[in-house]
Scaffold this active site. Sequence first.
Site, PDB file in Angstrom:
ATOM      1  N   PRO A   9       0.795  -1.225   0.000  1.00  8.47           N
ATOM      2  CA  PRO A   9       0.000   0.000   0.000  1.00  8.47           C
ATOM      3  C   PRO A   9       0.825   1.272   0.000  1.00  8.47           C
ATOM      4  CG  PRO A   9      -0.119  -1.088   2.135  1.00  8.47           C
ATOM      5  CD  PRO A   9       0.581  -2.025   1.210  1.00  8.47           C
ATOM      6  N   ASN A  10       0.313   2.223  -0.768  1.00 10.73           N
ATOM      7  CA  ASN A  10       0.823   3.580  -0.877  1.00 10.73           C
ATOM      8  C   ASN A  10       2.148   3.698  -1.621  1.00 10.73           C
ATOM      9  OD1 ASN A  10      -1.393   4.749   0.576  1.00 10.73           O
ATOM     10  ND2 ASN A  10      -0.485   3.883   2.428  1.00 10.73           N
ATOM     11  N   ARG A  17       4.552  11.148  -2.409  1.00 11.98           N
ATOM     12  CA  ARG A  17       4.254  10.979  -0.977  1.00 11.98           C
ATOM     13  C   ARG A  17       5.514  11.197  -0.138  1.00 11.98           C
ATOM     14  NH1 ARG A  17       3.923   5.199   1.872  1.00 11.98           N
ATOM     15  NH2 ARG A  17       3.426   5.905   3.968  1.00 11.98           N
ATOM     16  N   TYR A  22      10.696   9.248   1.370  1.00 15.46           N
ATOM     17  CA  TYR A  22      10.703   8.273   0.286  1.00 15.46           C
ATOM     18  C   TYR A  22      11.369   8.755  -1.004  1.00 15.46           C
ATOM     19  CZ  TYR A  22       7.396   5.959   3.352  1.00 15.46           C
ATOM     20  OH  TYR A  22       6.807   5.362   4.431  1.00 15.46           O
ATOM     21  N   ASN A  71       8.126  -5.501  -0.622  1.00 11.35           N
ATOM     22  CA  ASN A  71       7.944  -4.356   0.264  1.00 11.35           C
ATOM     23  C   ASN A  71       6.447  -4.270   0.533  1.00 11.35           C
ATOM     24  OD1 ASN A  71       7.661  -1.931   1.581  1.00 11.35           O
ATOM     25  ND2 ASN A  71       9.049  -0.808   0.246  1.00 11.35           N
ATOM     26  N   ALA A  74       2.936  -0.830   4.965  1.00  7.30           N
ATOM     27  CA  ALA A  74       2.362  -0.901   6.309  1.00  7.30           C
ATOM     28  C   ALA A  74       1.854  -2.293   6.665  1.00  7.30           C
ATOM     29  CB  ALA A  74       1.233   0.120   6.439  1.00  7.30           C
ATOM     30  N   ASP A  84       2.203 -15.375   6.623  1.00 13.18           N
ATOM     31  CA  ASP A  84       1.908 -16.791   6.394  1.00 13.18           C
ATOM     32  C   ASP A  84       2.108 -17.177   4.931  1.00 13.18           C
ATOM     33  OD1 ASP A  84       1.313 -17.238   9.058  1.00 13.18           O
ATOM     34  OD2 ASP A  84      -0.865 -17.262   8.771  1.00 13.18           O
ATOM     35  N   GLU A  95      12.691  -9.238   2.115  1.00  9.69           N
ATOM     36  CA  GLU A  95      11.852  -8.131   2.583  1.00  9.69           C
ATOM     37  C   GLU A  95      12.658  -6.842   2.457  1.00  9.69           C
ATOM     38  OE1 GLU A  95       9.956  -6.501   6.792  1.00  9.69           O
ATOM     39  OE2 GLU A  95      10.703  -8.553   6.692  1.00  9.69           O
ATOM     40  N   HIS A  97      12.574  -2.369   2.714  1.00 12.03           N
ATOM     41  CA  HIS A  97      11.913  -1.131   3.123  1.00 12.03           C
ATOM     42  C   HIS A  97      12.793   0.031   2.688  1.00 12.03           C
ATOM     43  CE1 HIS A  97       8.837  -3.196   5.365  1.00 12.03           C
ATOM     44  NE2 HIS A  97       9.795  -3.996   5.800  1.00 12.03           N
ATOM     45  N   ILE A  98      12.164   1.055   2.175  1.00 13.58           N
ATOM     46  CA  ILE A  98      12.880   2.230   1.699  1.00 13.58           C
ATOM     47  C   ILE A  98      13.441   3.020   2.875  1.00 13.58           C
ATOM     48  CG2 ILE A  98      12.597   4.423   0.470  1.00 13.58           C
ATOM     49  CD1 ILE A  98      10.376   2.931  -1.196  1.00 13.58           C
ATOM     50  N   SER A  99      12.618   3.231   3.887  1.00 11.92           N
ATOM     51  CA  SER A  99      13.054   3.977   5.069  1.00 11.92           C
ATOM     52  C   SER A  99      13.575   3.006   6.131  1.00 11.92           C
ATOM     53  CB  SER A  99      11.893   4.792   5.643  1.00 11.92           C
ATOM     54  OG  SER A  99      10.901   3.933   6.165  1.00 11.92           O
ATOM     55  N   ARG A 104      11.623   5.033  12.999  1.00  9.82           N
ATOM     56  CA  ARG A 104      10.281   5.617  12.892  1.00  9.82           C
ATOM     57  C   ARG A 104       9.417   5.175  14.076  1.00  9.82           C
ATOM     58  NH1 ARG A 104       8.196   4.900   6.987  1.00  9.82           N
ATOM     59  NH2 ARG A 104       6.817   6.549   7.694  1.00  9.82           N
ATOM     60  N   ARG A 108       6.244   0.300  13.771  1.00  7.86           N
ATOM     61  CA  ARG A 108       6.944  -0.133  12.558  1.00  7.86           C
ATOM     62  C   ARG A 108       8.147  -1.045  12.867  1.00  7.86           C
ATOM     63  NH1 ARG A 108       4.753   2.878   8.307  1.00  7.86           N
ATOM     64  NH2 ARG A 108       3.953   4.902   8.948  1.00  7.86           N
TER      65      ARG A 108
END
Length: 137
Positions: A9-10, A17, A22, A71, A74, A84, A95, A97-99, A104, A108
């Site tokens: 999402p997003n 954003r 990001y 990624n 959230a 799962d 996995e 993540h950009i940030s 944060r 998270r």
Amino acid sequence: MKIIIINGPNLNLLGKREPEVYGNETFESYFEKLQIQFPTITLDYFQSNIEGEIISKIQETSFAYDGIVLNAGAYTHTSIGIGDAVKAVTTPVIEVHISNTFSRESFRHQSYISPNAKGVIIGFGLQSYELALKSFV
């Protein structure tokens, strides 16, 4: 080698954003650069804001791909179902993540994906995807 990048999402809003978190580049633009940088890898891309679609894509593609770069946005911190799905497939999942999620909000800091992923790359901006791809080659 065939790898799919799955974004949650997003992440369709990258470039618009929160550019301070990001960056200013869209994922589509960055994806084109990855395709040029990794010409020997067949790269596919999927993005959804819907949890069930992400789970379905992991299940659908996992047995046809050599790797998944995920990624989940959230959903990383809330979706037992995505965790799962990663556990259920034999295709290795990285996995990303950009940030830096640990710099944060505290919610998270939990990931339902990490325990079942081959590895985790956090906090290198869009370069996190490049590092994940390098781990497969």
